[in-house]
Design an enzyme around this catalytic site. Structure first.
Site, PDB file in Angstrom:
ATOM      1  N   ASN A  97      55.957   2.292  48.961  1.00 49.09           N
ATOM      2  CA  ASN A  97      55.042   3.378  48.599  1.00 49.09           C
ATOM      3  C   ASN A  97      54.708   3.343  47.110  1.00 49.09           C
ATOM      4  O   ASN A  97      55.542   2.977  46.288  1.00 49.09           O
ATOM      5  CB  ASN A  97      55.659   4.733  48.964  1.00 49.09           C
ATOM      6  CG  ASN A  97      55.939   4.833  50.456  1.00 49.09           C
ATOM      7  OD1 ASN A  97      55.313   4.139  51.246  1.00 49.09           O
ATOM      8  ND2 ASN A  97      56.889   5.680  50.838  1.00 49.09           N
ATOM      9  N   HIS A 114      55.338  -2.303  45.400  1.00 45.13           N
ATOM     10  CA  HIS A 114      53.874  -2.450  45.333  1.00 45.13           C
ATOM     11  C   HIS A 114      53.256  -1.741  44.136  1.00 45.13           C
ATOM     12  O   HIS A 114      52.050  -1.521  44.100  1.00 45.13           O
ATOM     13  CB  HIS A 114      53.240  -1.957  46.643  1.00 45.13           C
ATOM     14  CG  HIS A 114      53.619  -2.794  47.829  1.00 45.13           C
ATOM     15  ND1 HIS A 114      53.439  -2.387  49.127  1.00 45.13           N
ATOM     16  CD2 HIS A 114      54.189  -4.032  47.899  1.00 45.13           C
ATOM     17  CE1 HIS A 114      53.876  -3.341  49.950  1.00 45.13           C
ATOM     18  NE2 HIS A 114      54.346  -4.326  49.231  1.00 45.13           N
TER      19      HIS A 114
END
Ligand SMILES: [Zn+2]
Length: 245
Positions: A97, A114
């Site tokens: 997330n 990410h």
């Protein structure tokens, strides 16, 4: 529900995905059929798309920033922060997330695989990614450090885009944690279907070192059979009970 079998030597590695944030009202990039204002998600999440239309890309991430800043961590995020309090260095959280909700719930031993939607970095110079909650709806952020040297460099969101690889340092932190844990590893994949890298490979690695693996997911996952334990449910409801909180 039987609480997690946490012994003195147990090391817990957690991987969280979109399902954990869904309860905070954060939609995935893919929600809406992979389209955003009629643009394919690839257009706003790739270097090619950024080069083609940086303003479009920054509008997209500015909208994401708004959503994230309006959201609050949920019981699942808080349960993970509490488990970390209990385990200290025997705990590592990795997340797919980009919303920063784990940190806001108090998680510290945490790697954002990410990137983070509220961080920005330079395309060119080596300055560190920095916290940035500014909305760039009609303007493009420029790098001040590059500007001092006479270069006109646009800043980019600190997000791993399609076609980009995950940070090698982050991956080595995970590898180290797993090797140190060996058969004392407890791997939890939460709110992630687990069919994509790195979730799929982490469960393999966990098994190889003799660790125990759990999948906690609302929907049925394709690779559920790879996990020793599968719990279907919302993380905000499952985790506090599973951690005995
Ligand atoms: Zn720069």
């Amino acid at each position: 529900m039987t609480p997690l079998p946490i012994r003195k030597a147990t090391r817990v590695l957690v991987l969280t995905g979109a399902g954990v944030s869904a309860e905070s009202g954060i939609a995935t990039f893919r929600a809406g059929g992979g389209l955003w204002e009629k643009h394919r998600v690839e257009q706003v999440a790739s270097m090619e798309g950024f080069v083609e239309d940086p303003q479009l890309v920054w509008r997209f991430y500015s909208e994401r920033r708004k959503g994230v800043l309006a959201a609050e961590p949920n019981a699942g995020h808080y349960a993970l922060a509490e488990l970390e309090q209990r385990l200290g260095d025997r705990f590592l959280l990795t997340t797919q997330n980009v919303d920063g909700l784990h940190a806001r719930a108090g998680s510290e031993r945490m790697l954002e695989l990410h990137g983070n939607v509220c961080m920005t970095r330079c395309l060119l110079c080596a300055r560190e990614p920095f916290v940035d909650e500014t909305l760039y709806l009609d303007s493009l952020p420029k790098c001040e450090l590059c500007g001092e040297e006479g270069r006109d460099t646009i800043l980019r969101p600190h997000i791993v885009w399609f076609g980009e690889s995950l940070d090698g340092w982050v991956l080595s932190q995970i590898d180290d944690f797993i090797s140190e844990a060996g058969s004392d590893l407890l791997f939890l994949a939460i709110g992630t279907a687990g069919a994509v890298y790195p979730a799929a490979s982490l469960v393999d690695v966990a098994r190889r070192v003799g660790g125990v693996s759990y999948l906690i997911n609302l929907d049925e996952a394709d690779n559920a059979s790879q996990f020793e334990h599968v719990i279907r449910g919302k993380s905000g409801e499952v985790l506090p009970r599973l951690f005995g909180l």
